[in-house]
Write a protein that holds these residues in place. Structure first.
Motif, short mmCIF file in Angstrom:
data_model
loop_
_atom_site.label_atom_id
_atom_site.label_comp_id
_atom_site.label_asym_id
_atom_site.label_seq_id
_atom_site.Cartn_x
_atom_site.Cartn_y
_atom_site.Cartn_z
N ASP A 41 0.95 -1.19 0.06
CA ASP A 41 0.01 0.13 0.12
C ASP A 41 0.74 1.25 0.07
O ASP A 41 1.37 1.61 1.07
N TYR A 42 1.07 1.80 -1.24
CA TYR A 42 2.24 2.96 -1.33
C TYR A 42 1.75 4.15 -0.47
O TYR A 42 2.67 4.59 0.46
N TRP A 43 0.55 4.45 -0.26
CA TRP A 43 0.01 5.59 0.24
C TRP A 43 0.30 5.42 1.73
O TRP A 43 0.43 6.41 2.48
N ALA A 44 -0.23 4.29 2.14
CA ALA A 44 0.11 3.90 3.67
C ALA A 44 1.54 4.01 3.95
O ALA A 44 2.00 4.54 5.19
N VAL A 49 6.02 7.04 6.43
CA VAL A 49 7.45 7.50 6.78
C VAL A 49 7.33 9.11 6.70
O VAL A 49 7.99 9.67 7.47
N ARG A 50 6.35 9.64 6.12
CA ARG A 50 6.28 11.22 6.33
C ARG A 50 5.86 11.61 7.82
O ARG A 50 6.59 12.52 8.38
N LEU A 57 16.44 5.71 6.91
CA LEU A 57 15.31 4.55 6.64
C LEU A 57 16.61 3.78 6.13
O LEU A 57 17.03 3.62 5.43
N TYR A 58 16.63 2.63 7.33
CA TYR A 58 17.55 1.32 6.87
C TYR A 58 16.69 0.31 6.54
O TYR A 58 15.74 -0.15 6.97
N HIS A 59 16.63 -0.15 5.25
CA HIS A 59 15.75 -0.84 4.81
C HIS A 59 16.75 -2.43 4.70
O HIS A 59 17.53 -2.88 3.85
N ILE A 87 10.14 6.76 -1.95
CA ILE A 87 9.61 7.67 -0.95
C ILE A 87 10.66 8.29 -0.44
O ILE A 87 10.62 9.66 0.04
N THR A 88 11.68 7.61 0.07
CA THR A 88 12.89 8.51 0.69
C THR A 88 13.42 9.52 -0.49
O THR A 88 13.86 10.78 0.17
N ARG A 89 13.36 9.43 -1.60
CA ARG A 89 14.06 10.39 -2.43
C ARG A 89 12.84 11.40 -2.62
O ARG A 89 13.42 12.90 -2.42
N THR A 90 11.59 11.21 -2.78
CA THR A 90 10.55 12.33 -2.54
C THR A 90 10.61 13.13 -1.16
O THR A 90 10.50 14.55 -1.15
N LEU A 91 11.05 12.51 -0.04
CA LEU A 91 10.91 13.13 1.15
C LEU A 91 12.21 13.67 1.61
O LEU A 91 12.30 14.45 2.60
#
Length: 262
Positions: A41-44, A49-50, A57-59, A87-91
Motif C-alpha cells: 500500500d504505497y500511500w500507507a 514515513v512522512r 531509513l535502513y531497509h 519515498i525517501t527520494r521524494t521526502l
C-alpha cells in the motif's frame, strides 16, 4: 549522534543489532511493523514515513518469515525496495538498503570489487541484484550495501554460529571446506559500518572482513572461541572465493576478532 531512524527487518539478525547500537548512540529507532503498515500500500507507506520524519531509513528486511502469499519474496525484496527508494527520494530522507554477497553466483570468480558484475540468475541473489538496480533508479542518492555472512555471538538467527550449531545438532559434525573463502564479518562491525554509511556519499558499498581465510579455518577459530562445542572436519565439497573488496570502508580484519585464525 541524535536523530531518528526507521528500520525494516528490525527483529532480524542485523536489524535487531543495529537498533540496539543506534539507541546506544542516542537515536530514536522506529521499527517498521508490516502488520500495521502494509508493504503493498504505497500511500500507507508514504504516510508512515512522512509522519515518522526519520533522518534515515535502513531497509534490512527480507522475506524470512513467509506467509504463503504468491510472489511474496519478489514483493519484499524488490517491490518494497523500489517503493521505499522513491519515498525517501521524494521526502529527502537518507536511504540505506542492505543487499548481499549472493548477488554473485557460485560460478563467478572472486574476490569481487565494485566493478564486478553481479550474475545471480535466480532466487534470493537474483531478487537482490535486481533490487540494487531499482534502488538506484528510484533514488540516485541511495546507499546500497552488500553484506557478508554475519558472525554473531549467539547460535540463533541467520548467522554463522547458528549454522555451525545446527550442523552439529543435525549431523554430529561440521564439514567445512578448505577451498571456500566466504564473505563474512562480525555482526558488531557490520552494524557500526551501516551507521557510518548512512552519512557517507551515495553509492554501492561492500562489507567483508575476510582477507584470506577458508571456511574451515574460520570454523575452527570459532570453535575455539566457543569452547570446542563442534566437531569441525575439513572437506573440499565447495570451491568458491566469495570475498568482497571495498577500500573505502574497511572493517576490522577477522584476525583481530578471531585470534585463533592461522
Amino acid at each position: 549522534m541524535a536523530g531518528r531512524a526507521i528500520i525494516t527487518g528490525a527483529s532480524g539478525t542485523v536489524g535487531s543489532s543495529l537498533a540496539g547500537f543506534l539507541r546506544r548512540q542516542g537515536m530514536e529507532v522506529i521499527p517498521w511493523d508490516r502488520r500495521t503498515v502494509p508493504v503493498d500500500d504505497y500511500w500507507a507507506m508514504e504516510r508512515f514515513v512522512r509522519e515518522s520524519a526519520p533522518d534515515v531509513l535502513y531497509h534490512l528486511a527480507t522475506a524470512s518469515q513467509p506467509t504463503g502469499r504468491p510472489g511474496e519474496s519478489w514483493l519484499i525484496n524488490y517491490e518494497w525496495t523500489s517503493e521505499l527508494a522513491w519515498i525517501t527520494r521524494t521526502l529527502g530522507i537518507r536511504f540505506v538498503f542492505s543487499s548481499t554477497a549472493l548477488v554473485f553466483s557460485n560460478d563467478a570468480r572472486g574476490p569481487f570489487t565494485r566493478d564486478s558484475q553481479p550474475d545471480a540468475a535466480e532466487g534470493y541473489g537474483y531478487e537482490k541484484r535486481r533490487a540494487e538496480e531499482r534502488a538506484f533508479h528510484q533514488n540516485p542518492e541511495a546507499r546500497v550495501v552488500r553484506l557478508a555472512w554475519q558472525i554473531g555471538e549467539e547460535p540463533t538467527g541467520n548467522n554463522m554460529v547458528a549454522f555451525l550449531e545446527d550442523k552439529m545438532r543435525q549431523e554430529g559434525r561440521v564439514r567445512a571446506s578448505t577451498r571456500w573463502y566466504p564473505a563474512c564479518a562480525l555482526l558488531d562491525d557490520t552494524v557500526k559500518a551501516l551507521h557510518e554509511l548512512a552519512g557517507a556519499a551515495p553509492g554501492l558499498y561492500m562489507l567483508d572482513s575476510n582477507e584470506r581465510w577458508t571456511f574451515y579455518e574460520i570454523a575452527r577459530a570459532l570453535n575455539e572461541r566457543h569452547g570446542g562445542r563442534w566437531r569441525v572436519e575439513p572437506s573440499e565439497d565447495f570451491v568458491f572465493d566469495q570475498r568482497m573488496r571495498d577500500e573505502r570502508i574497511r572493517l576490522p580484519s577477522l584476525k583481530e576478532r578471531l585470534p585463533g585464525l592461522p
